[in-house]
Enzyme design. Structure first.
Site, mmCIF file in Angstrom:
data_model
loop_
_atom_site.group_PDB
_atom_site.id
_atom_site.type_symbol
_atom_site.label_atom_id
_atom_site.label_comp_id
_atom_site.label_asym_id
_atom_site.label_seq_id
_atom_site.Cartn_x
_atom_site.Cartn_y
_atom_site.Cartn_z
ATOM 1 N N ARG A 92 49.975 -17.377 17.751
ATOM 2 C CA ARG A 92 49.123 -16.228 18.093
ATOM 3 C C ARG A 92 49.061 -15.330 16.857
ATOM 4 O O ARG A 92 50.102 -15.017 16.272
ATOM 5 C CB ARG A 92 49.675 -15.436 19.293
ATOM 6 C CG ARG A 92 49.442 -16.143 20.621
ATOM 7 C CD ARG A 92 49.676 -15.210 21.800
ATOM 8 N NE ARG A 92 48.507 -14.427 22.149
ATOM 9 C CZ ARG A 92 48.536 -13.420 23.030
ATOM 10 N NH1 ARG A 92 49.665 -13.053 23.601
ATOM 11 N NH2 ARG A 92 47.431 -12.748 23.322
ATOM 12 N N GLN A 197 47.121 -8.288 33.035
ATOM 13 C CA GLN A 197 48.547 -8.016 32.792
ATOM 14 C C GLN A 197 48.982 -6.700 33.455
ATOM 15 O O GLN A 197 50.141 -6.548 33.842
ATOM 16 C CB GLN A 197 48.844 -7.942 31.285
ATOM 17 C CG GLN A 197 48.732 -9.266 30.556
ATOM 18 C CD GLN A 197 47.357 -9.474 29.949
ATOM 19 O OE1 GLN A 197 46.364 -9.019 30.484
ATOM 20 N NE2 GLN A 197 47.298 -10.167 28.828
ATOM 21 N N ASP A 238 50.775 -4.191 19.293
ATOM 22 C CA ASP A 238 51.024 -5.539 18.765
ATOM 23 C C ASP A 238 51.178 -5.524 17.257
ATOM 24 O O ASP A 238 51.773 -6.445 16.672
ATOM 25 C CB ASP A 238 49.882 -6.478 19.158
ATOM 26 C CG ASP A 238 49.975 -6.797 20.639
ATOM 27 O OD1 ASP A 238 49.481 -5.999 21.450
ATOM 28 O OD2 ASP A 238 50.612 -7.819 20.970
ATOM 29 N N ASN A 247 46.339 -3.105 19.833
ATOM 30 C CA ASN A 247 46.920 -3.351 21.162
ATOM 31 C C ASN A 247 45.844 -4.002 22.033
ATOM 32 O O ASN A 247 44.712 -4.230 21.583
ATOM 33 C CB ASN A 247 47.440 -2.030 21.761
ATOM 34 C CG ASN A 247 48.305 -2.258 22.979
ATOM 35 O OD1 ASN A 247 49.237 -3.077 22.955
ATOM 36 N ND2 ASN A 247 48.032 -1.573 24.074
HETATM 37 O O1 MRU Z 1 47.908 -10.680 25.205
HETATM 38 P P1 MRU Z 1 49.227 -10.039 25.528
HETATM 39 O O2 MRU Z 1 49.511 -9.975 26.981
HETATM 40 O O3 MRU Z 1 50.353 -10.650 24.723
HETATM 41 O O4 MRU Z 1 49.044 -8.553 25.011
HETATM 42 C C1 MRU Z 1 50.138 -7.685 25.092
HETATM 43 C C2 MRU Z 1 49.818 -6.286 24.749
HETATM 44 O O5 MRU Z 1 48.736 -5.972 24.309
HETATM 45 C C3 MRU Z 1 50.929 -5.293 24.867
HETATM 46 O O6 MRU Z 1 50.428 -4.031 25.161
HETATM 47 C C4 MRU Z 1 51.663 -5.235 23.531
HETATM 48 O O7 MRU Z 1 52.096 -6.504 23.145
HETATM 49 C C5 MRU Z 1 52.812 -4.304 23.542
HETATM 50 S S1 MRU Z 1 54.168 -4.997 24.424
HETATM 51 C C6 MRU Z 1 55.481 -3.937 24.386
#
Ligand code: MRU
Length: 350
Positions: A92, A197, A238, A247
């Site tokens: 990713r 999520q 992220d 993010n």
């Molecule tokens: O695609 P994801 O579910 O991995 O995305 C996660 C996010 O955007 C979270 O807000 C981010 O990783 C912060 S986690 C503490």
């Protein structure tokens, strides 16, 4: 409050165990993972997700690659593990924690002089990353909790909770720590299209802990900010460059709305999420498949042949961020990331 790990190393299995986040809230399934291929699939499918959890997964992934490598020659062993590490790193692109975890474990492994000690060094470091993440989240939680009024209602996006970290969480860690400190906190969780999520994971873990949580559609956020029902927006990250916070897609929209309505917009993230080497324009924003938007269960939501754009993340310009809550304290933009990373004392100290 219950502290459950999201992923961990199982010595007896000689592999990783993790909660499959694609199954929640309907099913709580623990997966056993003993191959790098399976781990990469888990990361791509978002069975393991969230930036700090990806850092932990990256670290354990290198330990796993080292553990399953049967080469006895140090040189060949190192070459093979480096190859596997490269594949994990690329699974990713946006969360910098993934490559940070991979590189941190590799660096320790490369200090060893034989295969057995390299395997041990990798696993020790990976376990260390997981333990450190929990400590960081608690520190972030405590610093962040002090920023919240009592009582308060906070809006969050996606899942920046225990499931996105080793335990506790970043943005949700702030809510958890505030509740532990005796504050009355209500969380508004944006559902977070398309993979939900917020609805599935944030709601699940907060409800499990008895924290007041209500789910809204993403497009309700502006309305409730305007009607005065939100005291703060808190999200995770992220990747944080000097000029932007990356993010989950939709975060930028909340930051714009928060600024318009004079609501503080906080980002809660460990220093492992900071990237001193890039600017916003140099970061790859992951784009995901059409089926995530076009299909829901058995239903087709978008006519065949109509293209979609499915960005997984967006960038919020730093000017819209009120403060970033880290394990070393509260940093307020403008930020010099190099200086922040080199500080060893709390940012809250003069
Ligand atoms: O695609 P994801 O579910 O991995 O995305 C996660 C996010 O955007 C979270 O807000 C981010 O990783 C912060 S986690 C503490």
């Amino acid at each position: 409050m219950k502290e459950t790990a999201t992923l961990w190393w199982d010595d007896a299995l000689a592999g990783i165990r993790y909660i499959d986040q694609t199954q929640l809230p309907a099913k709580y399934t623990i997966v056993r993972c003993t191959s790098v291929d399976r781990l990469i699939t888990a990361i791509k499918r978002l069975e393991i997700r969230g930036a700090p959890a990806l850092g932990v997964a990256g670290g354990y992934g290198v330990a796993l690659a080292a553990n399953v490598c049967t080469e006895v020659s140090s040189g060949v062993f190192t070459r093979k593990v480096l190859q596997e590490a490269g594949r994990i790193r690329e699974s990713r692109p946006t969360a910098v924690n993934l490559s940070w975890g991979v590189d941190r474990v590799l660096a320790q492994m490369l200090t060893a002089t034989d295969v057995a000690s390299a395997q041990k060094a990798a696993l020790d470091e990976a376990k260390g990353i997981a333990a450190e993440d929990t400590r960081c989240c608690h520190a972030i939680g405590d610093y962040g909790a002090a920023l919240l009024p009592d009582p308060c209602t906070v809006l969050t996006h996606c899942n920046a909770g225990a499931l996105a970290c080793s335990t506790w969480g970043t943005a949700l860690g702030v809510a958890r720590s505030a509740v532990v400190a005796g504050k009355h906190v209500k969380v508004i969780a944006c559902e977070t299209r398309p993979l939900l999520q917020g609805a599935r994971l944030t709601a699940w873990e907060l409800a499990r802990d008895g924290i007041d949580v209500t789910v809204i559609t993403d497009s309700t956020a502006a309305h409730i900010m305007r009607t005065g029902k939100i005291d703060a927006v808190i999200v995770g990250a992220d990747r944080i460059t000097g000029d932007a916070v990356f993010n989950k897609i939709g975060t930028y929209m909340h930051a714009v709305c928060a600024r318009h309505h004079h609501i503080p917009f906080y980002v809660a993230a460990p220093l492992s999420t900071f990237d001193a080497t890039r600017t916003e324009r140099e970061v790859t924003i992951e784009e995901r498949g059409r089926e995530e938007l076009a299909v829901m269960g058995n239903r087709t939501l978008i006519p065949d042949g109509v293209p979609v754009k499915n960005y997984a993340f967006d960038a919020t310009p730093m000017g819209l961020v009120s403060a970033i809550i880290t394990e070393r304290g509260v940093a307020r933009p403008p930020l010099d990331i190099g200086t922040l990373l080199s500080r060893t004392t709390s940012y809250n100290e003069p």
